[in-house]
Write a protein that holds these residues in place. Structure first.
Motif, mmCIF file in Angstrom:
data_model
loop_
_atom_site.group_PDB
_atom_site.id
_atom_site.type_symbol
_atom_site.label_atom_id
_atom_site.label_comp_id
_atom_site.label_asym_id
_atom_site.label_seq_id
_atom_site.Cartn_x
_atom_site.Cartn_y
_atom_site.Cartn_z
ATOM 1 N N ALA A 1 0.813 -1.219 0.000
ATOM 2 C CA ALA A 1 0.000 0.000 0.000
ATOM 3 C C ALA A 1 0.845 1.267 0.000
ATOM 4 O O ALA A 1 0.464 2.278 -0.597
ATOM 5 C CB ALA A 1 -0.942 -0.004 1.205
ATOM 6 N N VAL A 2 1.990 1.243 0.661
ATOM 7 C CA VAL A 2 2.787 2.461 0.804
ATOM 8 C C VAL A 2 3.592 2.781 -0.449
ATOM 9 O O VAL A 2 4.084 3.903 -0.612
ATOM 10 C CB VAL A 2 3.710 2.386 2.041
ATOM 11 C CG1 VAL A 2 4.959 1.558 1.763
ATOM 12 C CG2 VAL A 2 4.086 3.784 2.540
ATOM 13 N N GLY A 3 3.726 1.809 -1.345
ATOM 14 C CA GLY A 3 4.405 2.112 -2.600
ATOM 15 C C GLY A 3 5.716 1.394 -2.817
ATOM 16 O O GLY A 3 6.535 1.828 -3.628
ATOM 17 N N MET A 4 5.922 0.282 -2.102
ATOM 18 C CA MET A 4 7.116 -0.517 -2.383
ATOM 19 C C MET A 4 6.975 -1.141 -3.768
ATOM 20 O O MET A 4 5.936 -1.713 -4.111
ATOM 21 C CB MET A 4 7.292 -1.624 -1.329
ATOM 22 C CG MET A 4 8.562 -2.444 -1.520
ATOM 23 S SD MET A 4 8.749 -3.734 -0.256
ATOM 24 C CE MET A 4 9.204 -2.750 1.172
ATOM 25 N N GLU A 5 8.007 -0.993 -4.592
ATOM 26 C CA GLU A 5 7.996 -1.551 -5.941
ATOM 27 C C GLU A 5 8.374 -3.035 -5.852
ATOM 28 O O GLU A 5 9.487 -3.376 -5.455
ATOM 29 C CB GLU A 5 8.980 -0.767 -6.820
ATOM 30 C CG GLU A 5 8.576 0.701 -6.965
ATOM 31 C CD GLU A 5 9.709 1.585 -7.462
ATOM 32 O OE1 GLU A 5 10.783 1.051 -7.827
ATOM 33 O OE2 GLU A 5 9.536 2.816 -7.486
ATOM 34 N N LEU A 6 7.450 -3.908 -6.239
ATOM 35 C CA LEU A 6 7.582 -5.332 -5.935
ATOM 36 C C LEU A 6 8.073 -6.189 -7.094
ATOM 37 O O LEU A 6 8.132 -7.418 -6.961
ATOM 38 C CB LEU A 6 6.238 -5.868 -5.427
ATOM 39 C CG LEU A 6 5.705 -5.201 -4.145
ATOM 40 C CD1 LEU A 6 4.332 -5.757 -3.801
ATOM 41 C CD2 LEU A 6 6.669 -5.396 -2.986
ATOM 42 N N ASP A 7 8.435 -5.588 -8.224
ATOM 43 C CA ASP A 7 8.864 -6.382 -9.381
ATOM 44 C C ASP A 7 10.063 -7.255 -9.080
ATOM 45 O O ASP A 7 10.185 -8.364 -9.614
ATOM 46 C CB ASP A 7 9.195 -5.458 -10.570
ATOM 47 C CG ASP A 7 7.953 -4.813 -11.151
ATOM 48 O OD1 ASP A 7 6.842 -5.243 -10.776
ATOM 49 O OD2 ASP A 7 8.083 -3.881 -11.965
ATOM 50 N N ILE B 1 5.087 6.556 15.136
ATOM 51 C CA ILE B 1 3.954 6.666 14.225
ATOM 52 C C ILE B 1 3.767 5.301 13.587
ATOM 53 O O ILE B 1 4.722 4.707 13.077
ATOM 54 C CB ILE B 1 4.220 7.711 13.121
ATOM 55 C CG1 ILE B 1 4.537 9.089 13.729
ATOM 56 C CG2 ILE B 1 3.041 7.789 12.158
ATOM 57 C CD1 ILE B 1 3.429 9.703 14.523
ATOM 58 N N PHE B 2 2.546 4.775 13.622
ATOM 59 C CA PHE B 2 2.260 3.490 12.985
ATOM 60 C C PHE B 2 1.619 3.727 11.622
ATOM 61 O O PHE B 2 0.999 4.763 11.378
ATOM 62 C CB PHE B 2 1.371 2.633 13.887
ATOM 63 C CG PHE B 2 2.108 2.140 15.111
ATOM 64 C CD1 PHE B 2 2.830 0.960 15.078
ATOM 65 C CD2 PHE B 2 2.107 2.875 16.278
ATOM 66 C CE1 PHE B 2 3.525 0.517 16.185
ATOM 67 C CE2 PHE B 2 2.798 2.448 17.405
ATOM 68 C CZ PHE B 2 3.509 1.264 17.362
ATOM 69 N N MET B 3 1.788 2.746 10.750
ATOM 70 C CA MET B 3 1.486 2.946 9.335
ATOM 71 C C MET B 3 0.014 3.209 9.040
ATOM 72 O O MET B 3 -0.311 3.795 8.018
ATOM 73 C CB MET B 3 1.989 1.762 8.516
ATOM 74 C CG MET B 3 3.501 1.650 8.454
ATOM 75 S SD MET B 3 4.298 3.079 7.691
ATOM 76 C CE MET B 3 3.737 2.919 5.993
ATOM 77 N N LEU C 1 3.883 13.677 6.961
ATOM 78 C CA LEU C 1 3.701 12.268 7.309
ATOM 79 C C LEU C 1 2.296 11.790 6.941
ATOM 80 O O LEU C 1 2.116 10.677 6.431
ATOM 81 C CB LEU C 1 3.958 12.053 8.806
ATOM 82 C CG LEU C 1 5.384 12.308 9.298
ATOM 83 C CD1 LEU C 1 5.456 12.126 10.816
ATOM 84 C CD2 LEU C 1 6.384 11.388 8.607
ATOM 85 N N ASN C 2 1.310 12.627 7.191
ATOM 86 C CA ASN C 2 -0.065 12.248 6.852
ATOM 87 C C ASN C 2 -0.238 12.061 5.347
ATOM 88 O O ASN C 2 -0.984 11.181 4.905
ATOM 89 C CB ASN C 2 -1.048 13.296 7.380
ATOM 90 C CG ASN C 2 -1.375 13.081 8.849
ATOM 91 O OD1 ASN C 2 -1.624 11.961 9.274
ATOM 92 N ND2 ASN C 2 -1.361 14.154 9.622
ATOM 93 N N LYS C 3 0.463 12.854 4.573
ATOM 94 C CA LYS C 3 0.387 12.704 3.116
ATOM 95 C C LYS C 3 0.979 11.366 2.684
ATOM 96 O O LYS C 3 0.443 10.692 1.799
ATOM 97 C CB LYS C 3 1.139 13.858 2.448
ATOM 98 C CG LYS C 3 0.926 13.944 0.944
ATOM 99 C CD LYS C 3 1.534 15.220 0.376
ATOM 100 C CE LYS C 3 1.289 15.319 -1.134
ATOM 101 N NZ LYS C 3 1.876 16.577 -1.694
ATOM 102 N N ILE C 4 2.073 10.958 3.312
ATOM 103 C CA ILE C 4 2.698 9.669 2.994
ATOM 104 C C ILE C 4 1.791 8.504 3.379
ATOM 105 O O ILE C 4 1.657 7.517 2.650
ATOM 106 C CB ILE C 4 4.056 9.535 3.716
ATOM 107 C CG1 ILE C 4 5.063 10.564 3.187
ATOM 108 C CG2 ILE C 4 4.626 8.122 3.547
ATOM 109 C CD1 ILE C 4 6.347 10.647 3.996
ATOM 110 N N ARG D 1 -3.843 4.167 4.734
ATOM 111 C CA ARG D 1 -5.157 4.249 5.387
ATOM 112 C C ARG D 1 -6.268 3.876 4.404
ATOM 113 O O ARG D 1 -7.183 3.108 4.736
ATOM 114 C CB ARG D 1 -5.407 5.674 5.892
ATOM 115 C CG ARG D 1 -4.471 6.155 6.967
ATOM 116 C CD ARG D 1 -4.940 7.543 7.441
ATOM 117 N NE ARG D 1 -3.932 8.175 8.257
ATOM 118 C CZ ARG D 1 -3.305 9.314 7.950
ATOM 119 N NH1 ARG D 1 -3.619 9.967 6.836
ATOM 120 N NH2 ARG D 1 -2.404 9.815 8.761
ATOM 121 N N ASP D 2 -6.182 4.413 3.198
ATOM 122 C CA ASP D 2 -7.206 4.143 2.192
ATOM 123 C C ASP D 2 -7.269 2.655 1.868
ATOM 124 O O ASP D 2 -8.363 2.089 1.723
ATOM 125 C CB ASP D 2 -6.909 4.938 0.915
ATOM 126 C CG ASP D 2 -7.079 6.441 1.101
ATOM 127 O OD1 ASP D 2 -7.732 6.853 2.086
ATOM 128 O OD2 ASP D 2 -6.547 7.199 0.266
#
Length: 349
Positions: A102-108, A233-235, A318-321, A326-327
């Motif tokens: 969800a946070v955007g780790m590129e998993l290829d 801060i938790f994810m 941080l909230n933007k990241i 959350r979504d």
């Protein structure tokens, strides 16, 4: 990407590299080096493990590396996480993978490997390696590695916890890792792996690329604690939770040493956005955008940037990241159920 560009990008991940010349040689000779990190599924994921790890993995895979995540479910059981309940541990592991997606780790170029499955499937390869490492080290040397489990040498360790470092050392060779990309708190067992190479006269030693450890949000907390919800801060923290935690965080004026808010900017916000925007009234200096940590350090130590202006800017960034995370956990039913289950677990040390 040139060799120099790859080298600088990979090196930027670590606070310490053992050894730099070996790293450069590896990148020159191997197109797809193997990096590894292991993690115990032990509770909700804090921002260092979530965002910093995503940043580091993305840098490494962009440079051509393959990243192997060792989902250390058996290790968490040995270390009595989640009360030693393997089913709960594996549920937490699935939740953590969802966070990284969800946070955007590129998993290829990323693989998630469960220790219980891989060790069982290749037990004839794994256990003789563990036994050889154990045979070549005395008990005192192994106990010095207890920091990797969040323990101290003076703690009363179970037999399982004494066996743990031998297994973690074996993981490096079992996974054929060229680079150990773990935190500074895992340094001792990675050094043990290099020492083992010397013992068995193995030429190619694993390169240690240790990332910085973010402190807790409270004064004097060298490391975040999952058992203390106010230390990090938790994810999936809600916006108001992030705002409150940052507002209450230790952030002494004009002091950057051991200042968690300044470190959050340095290791999370600036690498994520390549800038840090502070909005403030004209009488306080007006709005300012920082693009380097050196500039921020200078303003902060001189009193030109006040905690009262830094903190709300940090919380906003941080909230933007965290918003996509959350979504994801609100809109994806399976992820939502995972989070609800994990939040219901008691975190055990």
């Amino acid at each position: 990407m040139s060799l120099d560009e790859k080298y600088e990008l990979v090196l930027s991940v670590g606070e310490e590299c053992i050894q730099k010349e070996e790293l450069r040689n590896l990148l020159e000779k191997k197109v797809n080096p193997i990096c590894y990190d292991g993690f115990e599924p032990s509770g909700r994921m804090h921002i260092a493990q979530g965002v910093m790890k995503a940043l580091n993995v993305n840098k490494l895979t962009r440079s051509g590396c393959v990243f192997k995540f060792w989902v250390a479910d058996w290790f968490a059981q040995l270390n009595n996480k989640m009360g030693g309940d393997l089913k709960k541990i594996q549920t937490v592991g699935r939740y953590m993978i969802e966070v990284w997606k969800a946070v955007g780790m590129e998993l290829d170029r990323v693989e998630f490997l469960w220790s219980s499955e891989e060790i069982t499937a290749r037990s004839g390869e794994y256990w003789p390696l563990v036994m050889d490492i154990a045979r070549r080290n005395n008990l005192a040397r192994i106990i010095r590695c207890s920091q990797i489990m969040g323990r101290n040498e003076t703690d009363e360790l179970s037999a399982a916890q004494i066996f743990y470092p031998c297994m973690q050392c074996a993981d490096i060779f079992f996974l054929k890792a060229d680079i150990c990309q773990l935190g500074m708190d895992q340094r001792k067992v990675n050094v043990l792996a290099r020492e083992y190479c010397t013992d068995i006269k193995r030429k190619n030693k694993p390169i240690i690329l240790s990332h910085h450890m973010l402190p807790g949000l409270k004064q004097g907390q060298e490391k975040m604690s999952k058992s203390d919800p106010n230390s990090a801060i938790f994810m999936e923290d809600e916006e108001h939770d992030v705002n409150l935690k940052i507002k209450q965080a230790y952030c002494p004026p004009q002091i950057i040493e051991a200042n968690p808010c300044v470190e959050y900017v340095q290791y999370i916000v600036l690498p994520w956005f390549q800038e840090f925007e502070v909005q403030r009234g004209e009488k306080n200096g007006g709005n300012k955008v920082y693009t380097t940590i050196e500039e921020l350090h200078s303003d902060y130590t001189e009193g030109l940037l006040h905690p009262g202006d830094l903190k709300p800017a940090l919380a906003k960034a941080l909230n933007k990241i965290l918003q996509p995370v959350r979504d994801h956990f609100k809109n994806n039913a399976a992820a939502r159920d995972l989070l609800k289950t994990v939040k219901g677990y008691k975190v055990t040390r």
